[in-house]
Design an enzyme around this catalytic site. Structure first.
Site, short mmCIF file in Angstrom:
data_model
loop_
_atom_site.label_atom_id
_atom_site.label_comp_id
_atom_site.label_asym_id
_atom_site.label_seq_id
_atom_site.Cartn_x
_atom_site.Cartn_y
_atom_site.Cartn_z
N LYS A 170 0.85 -1.16 -0.01
CA LYS A 170 -0.04 0.07 -0.15
C LYS A 170 1.04 1.46 -0.22
CE LYS A 170 -1.38 2.80 2.86
NZ LYS A 170 -1.43 3.98 2.06
N GLY A 201 -4.59 3.12 -1.65
CA GLY A 201 -5.71 3.82 -0.78
C GLY A 201 -4.97 4.47 0.47
N GLY A 203 -4.41 5.30 4.70
CA GLY A 203 -3.79 4.59 6.05
C GLY A 203 -5.17 4.00 6.76
N PRO A 204 -6.02 4.90 7.07
CA PRO A 204 -7.16 4.16 8.41
C PRO A 204 -7.78 3.30 7.66
CG PRO A 204 -6.87 6.68 8.37
CD PRO A 204 -6.11 6.25 7.16
N GLY A 207 -4.87 0.71 4.61
CA GLY A 207 -3.51 0.33 5.71
C GLY A 207 -4.03 -0.55 6.79
N GLU A 245 10.48 2.10 9.95
CA GLU A 245 11.30 2.91 9.78
C GLU A 245 10.73 4.45 9.91
OE1 GLU A 245 14.44 2.92 8.90
OE2 GLU A 245 14.75 0.61 8.77
N CYS A 279 14.05 11.97 6.23
CA CYS A 279 13.86 11.18 7.43
C CYS A 279 15.21 11.28 8.37
CB CYS A 279 13.55 9.81 7.57
SG CYS A 279 14.35 8.61 6.21
N GLU A 378 10.38 16.74 14.86
CA GLU A 378 10.87 16.60 13.38
C GLU A 378 9.94 17.49 12.66
OE1 GLU A 378 9.09 13.29 11.29
OE2 GLU A 378 11.43 12.89 10.33
P1 NAD Z 1 2.71 8.82 7.22
O1 NAD Z 1 2.81 8.00 8.52
O2 NAD Z 1 1.63 9.88 7.31
O3 NAD Z 1 2.23 7.86 6.23
C1 NAD Z 1 3.18 6.72 5.71
C2 NAD Z 1 2.38 5.74 5.37
O4 NAD Z 1 1.51 5.03 6.41
C3 NAD Z 1 1.22 5.84 4.26
O5 NAD Z 1 1.41 4.92 3.25
C4 NAD Z 1 0.11 5.99 4.96
O6 NAD Z 1 -1.04 5.71 4.35
C5 NAD Z 1 0.22 5.01 6.18
N1 NAD Z 1 -0.66 4.95 7.29
C6 NAD Z 1 -0.76 5.94 7.90
N2 NAD Z 1 -1.82 5.70 9.00
C7 NAD Z 1 -2.00 4.44 9.02
C8 NAD Z 1 -2.54 3.58 9.93
N3 NAD Z 1 -3.31 3.98 10.83
N4 NAD Z 1 -2.55 2.29 9.35
C9 NAD Z 1 -1.65 1.82 8.36
N5 NAD Z 1 -1.12 2.51 7.37
C10 NAD Z 1 -1.10 3.72 7.94
O7 NAD Z 1 4.05 9.34 6.96
P2 NAD Z 1 4.40 10.45 5.60
O8 NAD Z 1 3.78 11.74 5.96
O9 NAD Z 1 3.76 9.44 4.22
O10 NAD Z 1 5.82 10.44 5.56
C11 NAD Z 1 6.57 11.25 6.45
C12 NAD Z 1 7.31 10.57 7.75
O11 NAD Z 1 7.71 9.42 7.33
C13 NAD Z 1 8.18 11.30 8.54
O12 NAD Z 1 8.03 11.13 9.74
C14 NAD Z 1 9.51 10.80 7.97
O13 NAD Z 1 10.54 10.77 8.95
C15 NAD Z 1 9.07 9.20 7.89
N6 NAD Z 1 10.06 8.56 7.16
C16 NAD Z 1 11.06 7.71 7.58
C17 NAD Z 1 12.05 6.97 6.97
C18 NAD Z 1 13.02 6.13 7.32
O14 NAD Z 1 13.62 5.36 6.61
N7 NAD Z 1 13.16 6.03 8.49
C19 NAD Z 1 12.05 7.35 5.50
C20 NAD Z 1 11.03 8.43 4.81
C21 NAD Z 1 10.38 8.91 5.57
#
Ligand code: NAD
Length: 470
Positions: A170, A201, A203-204, A207, A245, A279, A378
């Protein structure tokens, strides 16, 4: 308008069971330019069952076959590199002149590295009379973010495929187009049916349906701490394995004897990569208090050089941030810095001059204290916080005074000394004197930055279980 109407299940593009669409917005024009399906839980169910059916065959496939598939996948992405770059530039606004080298070519290299890394894994070791075998962890639910959308897919799906796992992806709903390019490349590369599936799709709904699906054995997320916590909570119901991550607030420690101008210029450039939406970005610059005035001058001069604007204009060196919500949040954090008494060296919360439209943020540098919000949270925008220190011990304490622990850097004329300081930092990847990121070395963090590692053989091992036989 680009309209994607199908999802990839069991090697076929099929209509989503969902009726709705997800709109993809260009952060420069603020207009919707593409739509993808807002998937349905039935899509997740079909995809997870397809992946489960494909697991037995793929998990016992010869390593040479997996390496060939990964190399063909790398080729198929390389052929599409310009198209994928343009899609990502439209989705997130990173300047085109930078995006191919930052977003797409590393994904190609990563797949080739992953294919090579297969040979470095000890698949079987004998412990006394017992054979200890590394086995694929199972069916993986992969969930990825928008900031480096293709590479984040590759780092999970590539490693999972290498390990012998099958995957349901996803991708991010904010910048979903590269997940479709990846799926097309996977079909072209001959990834066997069911081994890689794509459901789009949010997250909520989608995901969470993936995380809770009984056929999913392991969930691997790259994203925010908020999503990581929720996924851990949901995965605990069936004790699924979880790899996370998450975010970072990484410290760049410039010691007294360092090449200060180089360290500060590279520090600013690192913090502002992809408009600060990285990140592992080095977003805290720790410098000797005696050199603070010099550091502020160099940092301000470098920040002032950035050219904001149309990411397709070759002169542009800094794009917008990804959404209005991000822009609003970043401006709020910049205001909090001013309110908490940090010194604004350059930048600020206003819309940059000459750019009425687009989610742009002025490149901003503060000097603050370790406890300020701008030194703790962050920000995920082009905001750097300089924090002065008096002694090396204090520098280490400030660097470690963070709920995160993803990356870091140390600068010193004496590289061995820098290495000793690095060993005191509670963080995952530490670069010395501006060394480049090694894609074969593990990426991942301590504390709120997550659980597990990606990249090279370490990334593949994340998707392996141990079996003790005999
Ligand atoms: P996000 O958490 O909003 O979304 C990431 C993914 O998680 C999306 O696909 C989203 O749909 C999904 N998601 C959100 N809520 C969910 C739930 N309740 N259940 C299942 N899936 C869910 O993050 P973002 O805004 O897309 O990305 C930015 C964040 O990602 C920053 O905090 C950044 O530091 C982090 N990031 C980390 C790394 C790493 O390697 N550590 C790399 C890139 C980004």
């Amino acid at each position: 308008m680009l309209e994607r109407r199908q999802v990839l299940i069991d090697g076929e593009w099929v209509a989503s069971a969902g009726q709705g669409v997800l709109e993809v917005e260009n952060p420069v024009t603020e207009e919707v330019f593409a739509t993808v399906p807002q998937g349905h839980v039935d899509d997740v169910d079909r995809a997870a069952r397809a992946a489960a059916n494909a697991f037995d065959g793929w998990s016992h496939s010869p390593l040479a076959e997996r390496a060939e598939v990964l190399n063909r996948l790398a080729d198929a992405i390389e052929v599409r590199a310009d198209d994928i770059t343009r899609a990502i530039v439209q989705e997130i606004g990173e300047p085109e002149s930078i995006a191919k080298g930052h977003q797409v070519l590393p994904a190609v290299a990563h797949l080739r590295n992953t294919a090579d890394a297969l040979a470095g894994i000890e698949w079987d070791v004998q412990v006394g009379d017992t054979q200890v075998h590394r086995a694929a962890a199972g069916v993986v639910g992969a969930i990825t973010p928008w900031n480096v959308p293709l590479l984040m897919i590759v780092m999970k799906a590539g490693a999972a495929i290498a390990a012998g796992c099958t995957t349901v992806l996803k991708g991010t709903e904010v910048a979903p187009l590269s997940s479709f390019h990846f799926a097309e490349a996977a079909l072209e590369a001959g990834v066997p049916k069911g081994v890689f599936n794509l459901v789009s799709g949010n997250g909520p709904t989608i995901g969470e349906a993936l995380v809770t699906h009984p056929a999913i054995d392991m969930v691997s997320l790259t994203g925010s701490v908020r999503a990581g916590r929720r996924i851990m909570e949901l995965a605990s119901g069936s004790v699924k394995r979880v790899a996370l991550e998450l975010g970072g607030k990484s410290a760049n420690v410039v010691l007294e004897d360092a090449d200060l101008p180089r360290a500060v210029v590279m520090g600013v450039e690192d913090a502002f990569r992809n408009s600060g939406q990285v990140c592992g970005g080095l977003t805290r610059l720790l410098v000797p208090r005696s050199r603070l005035a010099e550091v502020e001058e160099i940092a301000a001069a470098r920040a002032a050089e950035y050219v904001l604007g149309d990411p397709f204009d070759p002169k542009t060196t800094l794009g917008p941030v990804v959404t209005w919500a991000q822009q609003d949040r970043i401006r709020g954090l910049i205001r909090s810095g001013v309110d908490q008494g940090a010194r604004l060296v350059i930048g600020g919360p206003e819309q940059p001059d000459g750019l009425e439209k687009g989610y742009f943020v002025k490149p901003t540098v503060f000097t603050g204290r370790p406890g300020d919000r701008i030194a703790q949270e962050e920000i995920f925008g082009p905001v750097l916080t300089i924090v002065p220190f008096d002694t090396e011990d204090e520098a280490v304490a400030i660097a470690n005074d963070s709920s995160y622990g993803l990356a870091g850097a140390v600068w010193s004329a004496d590289k061995e000394h820098a290495r000793k300081v690095a060993l005191r930092l509670r963080t995952g990847r530490i670069r010395l004197n501006g060394s480049p990121i090694n894609q074969r070395a593990p990426h991942g963090g301590f504390k709120l930055s997550g659980i597990g590692r990606e990249n090279g053989r370490f990334g593949i091992e994340e998707f392996l279980e141990y079996q003790a036989i005999g």
